[in-house]
Design an enzyme around this catalytic site. Structure first.
Site, PDB file in Angstrom:
ATOM      1  N   GLU A  15      51.330  77.397  74.610  1.00 45.38           N
ATOM      2  CA  GLU A  15      50.696  77.477  75.789  1.00 45.38           C
ATOM      3  C   GLU A  15      49.185  77.144  75.516  1.00 45.38           C
ATOM      4  O   GLU A  15      48.406  77.594  75.024  1.00 45.38           O
ATOM      5  CB  GLU A  15      50.714  78.734  76.543  1.00 45.38           C
ATOM      6  CG  GLU A  15      52.175  78.984  76.858  1.00 45.38           C
ATOM      7  CD  GLU A  15      52.714  80.087  77.576  1.00 45.38           C
ATOM      8  OE1 GLU A  15      51.578  80.774  78.291  1.00 45.38           O
ATOM      9  OE2 GLU A  15      53.926  80.498  77.724  1.00 45.38           O
ATOM     10  N   GLU A  67      54.496  73.124  83.848  1.00 44.67           N
ATOM     11  CA  GLU A  67      55.225  74.205  84.615  1.00 44.67           C
ATOM     12  C   GLU A  67      54.651  74.401  85.840  1.00 44.67           C
ATOM     13  O   GLU A  67      53.465  74.665  85.906  1.00 44.67           O
ATOM     14  CB  GLU A  67      55.423  75.459  83.722  1.00 44.67           C
ATOM     15  CG  GLU A  67      56.272  76.418  84.419  1.00 44.67           C
ATOM     16  CD  GLU A  67      56.647  77.862  83.516  1.00 44.67           C
ATOM     17  OE1 GLU A  67      56.618  77.461  82.309  1.00 44.67           O
ATOM     18  OE2 GLU A  67      57.287  78.856  84.066  1.00 44.67           O
TER      19      GLU A  67
HETATM   20  O1  KIV Z   1      59.771  80.210  77.212  1.00 44.57           O
HETATM   21  C1  KIV Z   1      60.428  79.357  77.883  1.00 44.57           C
HETATM   22  O2  KIV Z   1      61.669  79.204  77.901  1.00 44.57           O
HETATM   23  C2  KIV Z   1      59.490  78.379  78.361  1.00 44.57           C
HETATM   24  C3  KIV Z   1      60.025  77.248  79.190  1.00 44.57           C
HETATM   25  C4  KIV Z   1      59.964  77.858  80.493  1.00 44.57           C
HETATM   26  C5  KIV Z   1      59.540  75.868  79.199  1.00 44.57           C
HETATM   27  O3  KIV Z   1      58.225  77.957  77.963  1.00 44.57           O
END
Ligand code: KIV
Length: 276
Positions: A123, A190
């Site tokens: 992230e 997202e």
């Molecule tokens: O952890 C996850 O499943 C993700 C998706 C929401 C892209 O990061």
């Protein structure tokens, strides 16, 4: 001269092949955490993400913050064992990459070596560019993640869509550009509006993979148990393609009724060994 043996080489979709699809064919992605699901998704997906959403949708945690590196490695191994075609990306969990590029490399290389996956996802706040470049230079393909970043939900105050305020929208575009320039092969976007998703998609040279980010992205991803209908309540952006909850409920009820009525097992489910 042959540089290395091709003996054990399995031909999967690669990170550069995903990057090359920018603005062309849509990129199909889903999450998986276990072998049977990965085996089914493999034929239909370009990319399988072993997301840290596993903490919430499999382990019953309320956020992804409690997910550990060992959990990600165990689920990554299961997905790798059962897939052979899709690019498999494993999430680096909260606390495993933020403090320094060196820590990120130590943990990302462990994930790659112990699972055999081909890439990791992080992230990507404003601090991330240096880490992304460090990992990519050392052989680890990185998928970034901007917009709503679930690992930061305690700072953000919840899982709400991001970018209503101009400063926040600008920061999301800047984070995506920085992540792309640092060498990410794709970026998950997202929980943002269509206008912002379109802006990010135009601003970067790598594919954007949307989740709650409109059809303006180069590809789409959903959390598989959400799209299978395993949960009653799902975010607005999810479309349920199945009714897993209904299926499990009716199967469990039918089983309980039959065991209660002694109508299961029947002859057909019973071993018959003939005596010698
Ligand atoms: O952890 C996850 O499943 C993700 C998706 C929401 C892209 O990061």
């Amino acid at each position: 001269m042959k540089l290395m043996s091709a003996q054990n080489f399995i031909s999967r979709i690669t990170a550069p092949q995903i990057t090359a699809r920018k603005g062309k064919e849509p990129i199909v992605c889903l999450t998986a955490y276990d072998a049977p699901t990965a085996a089914i998704l493999d034929e239909h997906c370009d990319l399988i993400l072993v997301g840290d959403s596993v903490g919430m949708v499999v382990h019953g945690l309320t956020t992804t913050v409690g997910v550990t590196l060992d959990m990600m490695i165990m689920h990554g191994q299961a997905v790798m064992r059962a897939s052979k075609r899709a690019l498999v990306v494993v999430d680096l969990p909260f606390g495993s990459y933020e403090d320094s590029p060196e820590t990120a490399f130590k943990n990302a290389s462990r994930v790659m070596m112990e699972t055999g996956c081909q890439a990791v996802k992080i992230e990507s706040g404003s601090y991330a560019a240096e880490t992304i470049a460090y990992l990519v230079e050392r052989g680890i393909p990185v998928m970034s993640h901007v917009g709503l970043r679930p690992q930061s939900m305690n700072v953000l105050g919840g899982f709400r869509a991001r970018g209503r305020r101009k400063e926040v929208a600008d920061e999301i575009v800047e984070n995506a550009i920085a992540a792309a320039e640092a060498g990410s092969f794709a970026v998950v976007v997202e929980g943002v509006s269509e206008v912002l998703a379109d802006k990010v998609t135009r601003a970067v040279s790598i594919p954007t993979i949307g989740i709650g980010a409109s059809a303006s992205c180069d590809g789409q991803i959903l959390v598989t148990p959400d799209m299978l209908g395993q949960f009653e309540r799902v975010p607005k952006f999810v479309k349920k393609y199945g009714d897993m909850k209904g299926l499990v409920e009716s199967a469990a009820k039918a089983y309980a009724d039959e065991v209660g009525a002694r109508s299961f097992p029947t002859e057909a489910n019973t071993y018959k060994f003939t005596k010698k």
